[in-house]
Design a protein around this motif. Sequence first.
Motif, mmCIF file in Angstrom:
data_model
loop_
_atom_site.group_PDB
_atom_site.id
_atom_site.type_symbol
_atom_site.label_atom_id
_atom_site.label_comp_id
_atom_site.label_asym_id
_atom_site.label_seq_id
_atom_site.Cartn_x
_atom_site.Cartn_y
_atom_site.Cartn_z
ATOM 1 N N MET A 116 -26.763 73.783 45.784
ATOM 2 C CA MET A 116 -27.005 74.438 44.772
ATOM 3 C C MET A 116 -28.149 74.933 45.420
ATOM 4 O O MET A 116 -28.914 73.695 45.571
ATOM 5 N N LEU A 117 -28.608 75.987 44.881
ATOM 6 C CA LEU A 117 -29.712 76.162 45.722
ATOM 7 C C LEU A 117 -30.720 75.622 44.605
ATOM 8 O O LEU A 117 -31.295 75.829 43.585
ATOM 9 N N HIS A 118 -32.221 75.491 45.324
ATOM 10 C CA HIS A 118 -33.206 74.835 44.680
ATOM 11 C C HIS A 118 -34.810 74.757 45.591
ATOM 12 O O HIS A 118 -34.621 74.393 47.120
ATOM 13 N N ILE A 119 -35.675 74.402 44.740
ATOM 14 C CA ILE A 119 -37.544 74.617 45.314
ATOM 15 C C ILE A 119 -36.938 72.917 45.847
ATOM 16 O O ILE A 119 -36.895 72.302 45.301
ATOM 17 N N PRO A 120 -37.416 72.906 46.752
ATOM 18 C CA PRO A 120 -37.526 71.317 47.500
ATOM 19 C C PRO A 120 -38.808 70.995 45.931
ATOM 20 O O PRO A 120 -39.562 71.588 46.428
ATOM 21 N N GLN A 121 -37.777 69.625 45.905
ATOM 22 C CA GLN A 121 -39.399 69.128 45.036
ATOM 23 C C GLN A 121 -40.574 68.880 45.384
ATOM 24 O O GLN A 121 -42.282 69.701 45.157
ATOM 25 N N LYS A 122 -40.936 68.966 47.102
ATOM 26 C CA LYS A 122 -42.056 68.552 47.927
ATOM 27 C C LYS A 122 -43.298 69.742 48.178
ATOM 28 O O LYS A 122 -44.193 69.921 48.064
ATOM 29 N N ASP A 123 -42.603 71.392 47.172
ATOM 30 C CA ASP A 123 -42.932 72.508 47.412
ATOM 31 C C ASP A 123 -43.717 73.045 46.622
ATOM 32 O O ASP A 123 -43.766 74.132 46.010
ATOM 33 N N ILE A 124 -42.592 72.500 45.156
ATOM 34 C CA ILE A 124 -43.176 73.202 43.750
ATOM 35 C C ILE A 124 -44.208 73.244 43.708
ATOM 36 O O ILE A 124 -44.382 74.000 42.913
ATOM 37 N N GLU A 125 -45.532 72.778 44.046
ATOM 38 C CA GLU A 125 -46.396 72.689 43.258
ATOM 39 C C GLU A 125 -47.728 73.820 44.230
ATOM 40 O O GLU A 125 -47.992 74.832 44.062
ATOM 41 N N TRP A 126 -46.762 73.879 45.245
ATOM 42 C CA TRP A 126 -47.617 75.341 46.521
ATOM 43 C C TRP A 126 -46.810 76.490 45.718
ATOM 44 O O TRP A 126 -47.684 77.429 45.555
ATOM 45 N N TYR A 127 -45.360 76.789 45.050
ATOM 46 C CA TYR A 127 -44.637 77.521 44.546
ATOM 47 C C TYR A 127 -45.825 78.119 43.170
ATOM 48 O O TYR A 127 -45.516 79.069 42.749
ATOM 49 N N LYS A 128 -46.237 77.177 42.174
ATOM 50 C CA LYS A 128 -46.738 76.832 41.172
ATOM 51 C C LYS A 128 -47.655 77.583 41.309
ATOM 52 O O LYS A 128 -48.490 78.143 40.275
ATOM 53 N N ARG A 129 -49.076 77.557 42.291
ATOM 54 C CA ARG A 129 -50.325 77.937 42.613
ATOM 55 C C ARG A 129 -50.303 78.824 42.448
ATOM 56 O O ARG A 129 -51.503 80.050 42.325
ATOM 57 N N ARG A 130 -49.212 80.212 42.402
ATOM 58 C CA ARG A 130 -49.511 81.483 42.562
ATOM 59 C C ARG A 130 -48.708 82.204 41.536
ATOM 60 O O ARG A 130 -47.673 81.717 41.404
ATOM 61 N N PRO A 131 -49.616 82.704 40.939
ATOM 62 C CA PRO A 131 -48.924 83.679 39.383
ATOM 63 C C PRO A 131 -47.680 83.811 39.069
ATOM 64 O O PRO A 131 -47.623 84.982 39.735
ATOM 65 N N GLY A 132 -46.205 83.429 37.918
ATOM 66 C CA GLY A 132 -45.931 84.505 38.110
ATOM 67 C C GLY A 132 -44.560 84.377 39.407
ATOM 68 O O GLY A 132 -43.578 84.859 38.923
ATOM 69 N N TYR A 133 -45.558 83.765 40.613
ATOM 70 C CA TYR A 133 -44.207 83.942 41.889
ATOM 71 C C TYR A 133 -43.277 82.200 41.430
ATOM 72 O O TYR A 133 -42.289 83.050 41.951
ATOM 73 N N TYR A 134 -43.826 81.032 40.806
ATOM 74 C CA TYR A 134 -42.574 80.246 40.628
ATOM 75 C C TYR A 134 -41.485 80.600 40.093
ATOM 76 O O TYR A 134 -40.214 80.485 40.010
ATOM 77 N N GLY A 135 -41.897 80.972 38.442
ATOM 78 C CA GLY A 135 -40.698 82.091 37.594
ATOM 79 C C GLY A 135 -39.729 82.811 38.670
ATOM 80 O O GLY A 135 -38.552 82.751 38.844
ATOM 81 N N MET A 136 -40.666 83.766 38.999
ATOM 82 C CA MET A 136 -39.719 85.149 40.022
ATOM 83 C C MET A 136 -38.136 84.392 41.113
ATOM 84 O O MET A 136 -37.568 84.583 41.318
ATOM 85 N N VAL A 137 -39.257 83.240 41.604
ATOM 86 C CA VAL A 137 -38.003 82.508 42.839
ATOM 87 C C VAL A 137 -36.797 81.924 42.138
ATOM 88 O O VAL A 137 -35.964 81.593 41.760
ATOM 89 N N GLN A 138 -37.386 80.894 40.553
ATOM 90 C CA GLN A 138 -36.709 80.864 39.625
ATOM 91 C C GLN A 138 -35.627 81.666 39.334
ATOM 92 O O GLN A 138 -34.090 80.928 39.612
ATOM 93 N N ASP A 139 -35.660 82.209 38.766
ATOM 94 C CA ASP A 139 -35.232 83.735 38.399
ATOM 95 C C ASP A 139 -34.118 83.624 39.844
ATOM 96 O O ASP A 139 -33.191 84.142 40.037
ATOM 97 N N ASN A 140 -34.507 84.424 40.540
ATOM 98 C CA ASN A 140 -34.111 84.884 42.063
ATOM 99 C C ASN A 140 -33.105 84.172 42.212
ATOM 100 O O ASN A 140 -31.422 84.278 42.194
ATOM 101 N N LEU A 141 -33.495 82.444 42.146
ATOM 102 C CA LEU A 141 -32.516 81.428 43.133
ATOM 103 C C LEU A 141 -31.558 80.662 41.860
ATOM 104 O O LEU A 141 -30.180 81.035 42.513
ATOM 105 N N LYS A 142 -31.747 81.330 40.337
ATOM 106 C CA LYS A 142 -30.332 81.310 40.003
ATOM 107 C C LYS A 142 -29.144 82.159 39.943
ATOM 108 O O LYS A 142 -28.444 82.353 39.943
ATOM 109 N N LYS A 143 -30.194 84.019 40.523
ATOM 110 C CA LYS A 143 -29.395 85.080 40.957
ATOM 111 C C LYS A 143 -28.361 84.743 42.083
ATOM 112 O O LYS A 143 -26.517 84.636 42.275
#
Length: 70
Positions: A1-28
């Motif tokens: 299963m694909l997921h954002i590595p734990q060590k990178d989550i904070e970096w993704y969350k610093r960009r507004p809307g980006y973390y959610g988009m990446v999560q949605d794309n990974l789910k697809k």
Amino acid sequence: MLHIPQKDIEWYKRRPGYYGMVQDNLKKLNDTLGDIDMTKDQEKTLVWLAGNDTRTIDNIIKVIEKLKQD
């Protein structure tokens, strides 16, 4: 299963809307690929790819679905 590595989550969350988009794309991608074995490098590449806009992911998924039909 694909997921954002734990060590990178904070970096993704610093960009507004980006973390959610990446999560949605990974789910697809996860829904489309199912439970297949991948190398760590393949997983990293798909997580990177999930950082692209939704249209890009949708087009990649369409290609994968066509390959599954053949």
